[in-house]
Design a protein around this motif. Sequence first.
Motif, PDB file in Angstrom:
ATOM      1  N   LEU A   1       0.827  -1.206   0.000  1.00  0.00           N
ATOM      2  CA  LEU A   1       0.000   0.000   0.000  1.00  0.00           C
ATOM      3  C   LEU A   1       0.865   1.261   0.000  1.00  0.00           C
ATOM      4  O   LEU A   1       0.598   2.202  -0.757  1.00  0.00           O
ATOM      5  CB  LEU A   1      -0.936   0.003   1.204  1.00  0.00           C
ATOM      6  N   VAL A   2       1.891   1.277   0.800  1.00  0.00           N
ATOM      7  CA  VAL A   2       2.774   2.450   0.860  1.00  0.00           C
ATOM      8  C   VAL A   2       3.484   2.643  -0.483  1.00  0.00           C
ATOM      9  O   VAL A   2       3.537   3.762  -1.004  1.00  0.00           O
ATOM     10  CB  VAL A   2       3.791   2.319   2.019  1.00  0.00           C
ATOM     11  N   LEU A   3       3.999   1.567  -1.053  1.00  0.00           N
ATOM     12  CA  LEU A   3       4.695   1.695  -2.336  1.00  0.00           C
ATOM     13  C   LEU A   3       3.769   2.218  -3.428  1.00  0.00           C
ATOM     14  O   LEU A   3       4.133   3.109  -4.186  1.00  0.00           O
ATOM     15  CB  LEU A   3       5.292   0.352  -2.761  1.00  0.00           C
ATOM     16  N   ARG A   4       2.564   1.676  -3.512  1.00  0.00           N
ATOM     17  CA  ARG A   4       1.646   2.064  -4.582  1.00  0.00           C
ATOM     18  C   ARG A   4       1.005   3.432  -4.340  1.00  0.00           C
ATOM     19  O   ARG A   4       1.033   4.292  -5.210  1.00  0.00           O
ATOM     20  CB  ARG A   4       0.530   1.014  -4.725  1.00  0.00           C
ATOM     21  N   ASP A   5       0.432   3.636  -3.164  1.00  0.00           N
ATOM     22  CA  ASP A   5      -0.409   4.813  -2.945  1.00  0.00           C
ATOM     23  C   ASP A   5       0.336   6.004  -2.361  1.00  0.00           C
ATOM     24  O   ASP A   5      -0.124   7.136  -2.502  1.00  0.00           O
ATOM     25  CB  ASP A   5      -1.591   4.466  -2.040  1.00  0.00           C
ATOM     26  N   MET A   6       1.451   5.769  -1.719  1.00  0.00           N
ATOM     27  CA  MET A   6       2.160   6.891  -1.105  1.00  0.00           C
ATOM     28  C   MET A   6       3.458   7.219  -1.857  1.00  0.00           C
ATOM     29  O   MET A   6       3.812   8.379  -1.973  1.00  0.00           O
ATOM     30  CB  MET A   6       2.443   6.599   0.362  1.00  0.00           C
TER      31      MET A   6
ATOM     32  N   LEU B   1      -3.634  -5.285  -2.461  1.00  0.00           N
ATOM     33  CA  LEU B   1      -3.858  -3.843  -2.448  1.00  0.00           C
ATOM     34  C   LEU B   1      -5.330  -3.525  -2.167  1.00  0.00           C
ATOM     35  O   LEU B   1      -5.639  -2.636  -1.365  1.00  0.00           O
ATOM     36  CB  LEU B   1      -3.422  -3.227  -3.773  1.00  0.00           C
ATOM     37  N   HIS B   2      -6.238  -4.260  -2.803  1.00  0.00           N
ATOM     38  CA  HIS B   2      -7.671  -4.033  -2.584  1.00  0.00           C
ATOM     39  C   HIS B   2      -8.028  -4.236  -1.113  1.00  0.00           C
ATOM     40  O   HIS B   2      -8.739  -3.420  -0.517  1.00  0.00           O
ATOM     41  CB  HIS B   2      -8.487  -4.977  -3.466  1.00  0.00           C
ATOM     42  N   ARG B   3      -7.548  -5.311  -0.523  1.00  0.00           N
ATOM     43  CA  ARG B   3      -7.859  -5.602   0.877  1.00  0.00           C
ATOM     44  C   ARG B   3      -7.249  -4.560   1.814  1.00  0.00           C
ATOM     45  O   ARG B   3      -7.893  -4.133   2.781  1.00  0.00           O
ATOM     46  CB  ARG B   3      -7.367  -6.997   1.248  1.00  0.00           C
ATOM     47  N   ALA B   4      -6.017  -4.148   1.536  1.00  0.00           N
ATOM     48  CA  ALA B   4      -5.363  -3.139   2.379  1.00  0.00           C
ATOM     49  C   ALA B   4      -6.103  -1.805   2.296  1.00  0.00           C
ATOM     50  O   ALA B   4      -6.341  -1.147   3.318  1.00  0.00           O
ATOM     51  CB  ALA B   4      -3.901  -2.975   1.965  1.00  0.00           C
ATOM     52  N   ARG B   5      -6.480  -1.419   1.095  1.00  0.00           N
ATOM     53  CA  ARG B   5      -7.233  -0.168   0.930  1.00  0.00           C
ATOM     54  C   ARG B   5      -8.572  -0.240   1.647  1.00  0.00           C
ATOM     55  O   ARG B   5      -9.029   0.748   2.235  1.00  0.00           O
ATOM     56  CB  ARG B   5      -7.463   0.127  -0.552  1.00  0.00           C
ATOM     57  N   ALA B   6      -9.210  -1.397   1.605  1.00  0.00           N
ATOM     58  CA  ALA B   6     -10.504  -1.561   2.271  1.00  0.00           C
ATOM     59  C   ALA B   6     -10.375  -1.376   3.781  1.00  0.00           C
ATOM     60  O   ALA B   6     -11.243  -0.760   4.409  1.00  0.00           O
ATOM     61  CB  ALA B   6     -11.100  -2.931   1.948  1.00  0.00           C
ATOM     62  N   VAL B   7      -9.304  -1.883   4.356  1.00  0.00           N
ATOM     63  CA  VAL B   7      -9.086  -1.724   5.799  1.00  0.00           C
ATOM     64  C   VAL B   7      -8.901  -0.251   6.142  1.00  0.00           C
ATOM     65  O   VAL B   7      -9.529   0.273   7.065  1.00  0.00           O
ATOM     66  CB  VAL B   7      -7.867  -2.550   6.274  1.00  0.00           C
ATOM     67  N   VAL B   8      -8.049   0.428   5.393  1.00  0.00           N
ATOM     68  CA  VAL B   8      -7.788   1.849   5.662  1.00  0.00           C
ATOM     69  C   VAL B   8      -9.049   2.669   5.438  1.00  0.00           C
ATOM     70  O   VAL B   8      -9.402   3.520   6.257  1.00  0.00           O
ATOM     71  CB  VAL B   8      -6.616   2.368   4.798  1.00  0.00           C
ATOM     72  N   ARG B   9      -9.763   2.397   4.361  1.00  0.00           N
ATOM     73  CA  ARG B   9     -11.008   3.119   4.080  1.00  0.00           C
ATOM     74  C   ARG B   9     -12.029   2.895   5.203  1.00  0.00           C
ATOM     75  O   ARG B   9     -12.696   3.831   5.642  1.00  0.00           O
ATOM     76  CB  ARG B   9     -11.593   2.679   2.735  1.00  0.00           C
ATOM     77  N   GLY B  10     -12.136   1.670   5.674  1.00  0.00           N
ATOM     78  CA  GLY B  10     -13.067   1.371   6.769  1.00  0.00           C
ATOM     79  C   GLY B  10     -12.734   2.151   8.030  1.00  0.00           C
ATOM     80  O   GLY B  10     -13.627   2.684   8.700  1.00  0.00           O
ATOM     81  N   ARG B  11     -11.459   2.237   8.353  1.00  0.00           N
ATOM     82  CA  ARG B  11     -11.043   2.996   9.540  1.00  0.00           C
ATOM     83  C   ARG B  11     -11.384   4.471   9.370  1.00  0.00           C
ATOM     84  O   ARG B  11     -11.849   5.131  10.300  1.00  0.00           O
ATOM     85  CB  ARG B  11      -9.547   2.840   9.791  1.00  0.00           C
ATOM     86  N   LEU B  12     -11.141   5.009   8.170  1.00  0.00           N
ATOM     87  CA  LEU B  12     -11.453   6.420   7.920  1.00  0.00           C
ATOM     88  C   LEU B  12     -12.957   6.668   7.967  1.00  0.00           C
ATOM     89  O   LEU B  12     -13.402   7.687   8.505  1.00  0.00           O
ATOM     90  CB  LEU B  12     -10.878   6.858   6.569  1.00  0.00           C
TER      91      LEU B  12
END
Length: 70
Positions: A19-24, A47-58
């Motif tokens: 996630l850090v490599l791709r999105d940041m 990546l999809h699963r990691a983004r889903a976790v971060v999105r859920g927290r936000l």
Amino acid sequence: MRVVGHALSGLPERSRVLLVLRDMEGYSSAEVCELLDISPGNQRVILHRARAVVRGRLERYFGATEEVQR
């Protein structure tokens, strides 16, 4: 940023790194696949699963913030 950082720290290492490599850091999908020695399909799933976790927290954070402001 605190909420994102907390969400990232709760991810498995490979998911966090991807996630850090791709999105940041802005690495391409091909670059990440090569660096982590994973297939493009696996990269998409992680990546999809990691983004889903971060999105859920936000979503929970901002939902709680809206409730307080009402």
